[in-house]
Design an enzyme around this catalytic site. Structure first.
Site, PDB file in Angstrom:
ATOM      1  N   TYR A  26       0.829  -1.205   0.000  1.00 52.74           N
ATOM      2  CA  TYR A  26       0.000   0.000   0.000  1.00 52.74           C
ATOM      3  C   TYR A  26       0.864   1.258   0.000  1.00 52.74           C
ATOM      4  O   TYR A  26       0.679   2.163  -0.823  1.00 52.74           O
ATOM      5  CB  TYR A  26      -0.929  -0.022   1.215  1.00 52.74           C
ATOM      6  CG  TYR A  26      -1.812   1.189   1.340  1.00 52.74           C
ATOM      7  CD1 TYR A  26      -2.967   1.306   0.578  1.00 52.74           C
ATOM      8  CD2 TYR A  26      -1.499   2.215   2.223  1.00 52.74           C
ATOM      9  CE1 TYR A  26      -3.789   2.424   0.693  1.00 52.74           C
ATOM     10  CE2 TYR A  26      -2.320   3.333   2.343  1.00 52.74           C
ATOM     11  CZ  TYR A  26      -3.453   3.423   1.577  1.00 52.74           C
ATOM     12  OH  TYR A  26      -4.261   4.522   1.697  1.00 52.74           O
ATOM     13  N   THR A  28       4.002   1.577  -0.827  1.00 57.90           N
ATOM     14  CA  THR A  28       4.802   1.641  -2.043  1.00 57.90           C
ATOM     15  C   THR A  28       3.972   2.192  -3.198  1.00 57.90           C
ATOM     16  O   THR A  28       4.450   3.014  -3.987  1.00 57.90           O
ATOM     17  CB  THR A  28       5.370   0.259  -2.396  1.00 57.90           C
ATOM     18  OG1 THR A  28       6.217  -0.170  -1.321  1.00 57.90           O
ATOM     19  CG2 THR A  28       6.171   0.291  -3.678  1.00 57.90           C
ATOM     20  N   ALA A  29       2.717   1.765  -3.289  1.00 58.78           N
ATOM     21  CA  ALA A  29       1.831   2.282  -4.339  1.00 58.78           C
ATOM     22  C   ALA A  29       1.619   3.779  -4.170  1.00 58.78           C
ATOM     23  O   ALA A  29       1.611   4.536  -5.159  1.00 58.78           O
ATOM     24  CB  ALA A  29       0.501   1.542  -4.310  1.00 58.78           C
ATOM     25  N   LYS A  30       1.462   4.244  -2.928  1.00 60.58           N
ATOM     26  CA  LYS A  30       1.280   5.674  -2.688  1.00 60.58           C
ATOM     27  C   LYS A  30       2.546   6.453  -3.035  1.00 60.58           C
ATOM     28  O   LYS A  30       2.475   7.556  -3.580  1.00 60.58           O
ATOM     29  CB  LYS A  30       0.873   5.930  -1.232  1.00 60.58           C
ATOM     30  CG  LYS A  30      -0.490   5.383  -0.886  1.00 60.58           C
ATOM     31  CD  LYS A  30      -1.589   6.061  -1.680  1.00 60.58           C
ATOM     32  CE  LYS A  30      -2.954   5.659  -1.176  1.00 60.58           C
ATOM     33  NZ  LYS A  30      -4.020   6.416  -1.797  1.00 60.58           N
TER      34      LYS A  30
END
Length: 153
Positions: A26, A28-30
């Site tokens: 999560y 890392t995606a942000k």
């Protein structure tokens, strides 16, 4: 043709004073989303469009409620922080809305490619928008101290 403004929501501790385990995908995606904003903003500026990322702060959501229920054994310190923020009232979604609203105004048109905290940055951005527009590094994910790897003298 007439320009515009794009604001995406980022966060997950990217601007905070700690990183949390067990939510690596999560966060890392942000981080990737925030970097995408920084990378695309110069291209969009040519078309009169600004693009910024806003970290809304801890807001109670289905995900954070699940973290609280899962507890420290499953989600580690993230669950502990979620519980702590939930008890304190967390951050108001209205703070994020106020920052987004400001980023949509003509006054903020020169601010683009930035990573801004709804909890801490609105008044600073309003007061220093000229300085921010001129700085290559203020309110960026990768470096926020206005110094980009300058050689030491």
């Amino acid at each position: 043709r007439h320009g515009g403004a794009i604001v995406v929501f980022s966060g997950a501790g990217l601007g905070g004073n700690a990183s949390f385990g067990r939510i690596a995908a999560y966060s890392t995606a942000k981080a990737a989303l925030t970097h995408l904003v920084e990378a695309i903003a110069p291209e969009l500026r040519e078309r009169g469009v600004t693009m910024n990322a806003v970290a809304p702060g801890f807001v109670r959501s289905g995900m954070t409620e699940q973290a609280i229920r899962a507890g420290k054994k499953r989600l580690g310190d993230y669950a502990v922080q979620a519980r702590k923020f939930a008890r304190s009232g967390s951050v108001s979604p209205e703070l994020a809305a106020q920052l987004v609203e400001y980023l949509m105004t003509p006054e903020a048109r020169g601010i683009t490619g930035r990573f801004l905290s709804a909890r801490f940055d609105l008044e600073k951005v309003k007061a220093e928008h000229g300085k921010i527009q001129k700085s290559p590094s203020l309110y960026r994910m990768r470096r926020i101290d206005d110094v980009l790897f300058e050689p030491r003298s």
